[in-house]
Enzyme design. Structure first.
Site, PDB file in Angstrom:
ATOM      1  N   ALA A  73      -5.351  -9.373  24.099  1.00 43.79           N
ATOM      2  CA  ALA A  73      -6.044  -9.940  22.910  1.00 43.79           C
ATOM      3  C   ALA A  73      -7.168 -10.803  23.400  1.00 43.79           C
ATOM      4  O   ALA A  73      -7.537 -11.136  24.558  1.00 43.79           O
ATOM      5  CB  ALA A  73      -4.883 -10.927  22.110  1.00 43.79           C
ATOM      6  N   ASP A  74      -8.220 -10.726  22.405  1.00 40.62           N
ATOM      7  CA  ASP A  74      -9.357 -11.760  22.645  1.00 40.62           C
ATOM      8  C   ASP A  74      -9.926 -12.170  21.365  1.00 40.62           C
ATOM      9  O   ASP A  74      -9.662 -11.448  20.190  1.00 40.62           O
ATOM     10  CB  ASP A  74     -10.544 -10.707  23.305  1.00 40.62           C
ATOM     11  CG  ASP A  74     -11.639 -11.806  23.822  1.00 40.62           C
ATOM     12  OD1 ASP A  74     -11.351 -12.257  25.020  1.00 40.62           O
ATOM     13  OD2 ASP A  74     -12.610 -11.722  23.027  1.00 40.62           O
TER      14      ASP A  74
END
Length: 200
Positions: A73-74
């Site tokens: 995730a970012d």
């Protein structure tokens, strides 16, 4: 059996996965964040894919009898076409907050799931990438309030230089979209994607 691996060192993402009831290992991605895309949605999807892909390589053949789901995730903040990641220093954090205060900005989180079937890389491998967007409205902040908040140190490892679940909560006027997406992981969408594919 399905095993889950979170490709992130973020305590906030750990907490959200724990709330969802997933047991998981932590294997933070170590690679440099190199961006080739331009739009916020494409950037977070690209970075989440790189993180999940890097960690997936470490897990090839590790669990030969299980299905492994790597979760990358970012999160980034975007305001008037300016991308705001984590601030470089206190002055950078103050500059970001000065722009965000009194306005509405967007928070994007990209998520990639890399699924390894019985340790296989190719034939049994699938990749799911998506993103969520949340609009965040902030109350006006004085320069003194910004300085006091930056002095707490909280903004320094947060995209956009603030934590919606932390001391900056008193300046959040409202949101449109997923609150947890702003925290760092759209966990409801994540679980929906897992349920849809019978991976949870």
């Amino acid at each position: 059996m399905i095993k889950y691996v979170l490709a992130s060192a973020s305590p906030r993402r750990w907490e959200l996965l724990e709330q969802a009831g997933l047991g998981f290992e932590i294997a933070a991605a170590q690679g440099e964040e190199i961006i080739t895309k331009e739009s916020p949605a494409e950037i977070v999807e690209e970075l989440s894919l790189k993180k999940a892909g890097e960690v997936a390589e470490r897990y090839l053949k590790k669990y030969k009898n299980d299905t492994v789901v790597i979760i990358g995730a970012d999160t980034i903040v975007s305001f008037q076409d300016e991308i705001m990641g984590k601030p470089k220093d206190a002055a950078d954090a103050a500059s970001m907050l000065a722009k965000l205060q009194g306005n509405t900005h967007q928070v994007y989180t990209g998520v990639t799931l890399v699924v390894l079937e019985k340790g296989q890389e190719k034939r049994g491998r699938s990749v799911i990438t998506f993103h969520e967007q949340t609009d965040v409205r902030m109350y006006p902040m004085t320069s003194e309030q910004i300085a006091a908040y930056v002095a707490t140190g909280e903004p320094m490892d947060k995209a956009g230089a603030y934590a919606i679940q932390g001391k900056c909560a008193v300046y959040i006027r409202g949101i449109a979209g997923d609150y947890n997406n702003v925290v760092g992981l759209p966990v409801a969408r994540l679980m929906h994607e897992l349920f849809e594919r019978q991976l949870a």
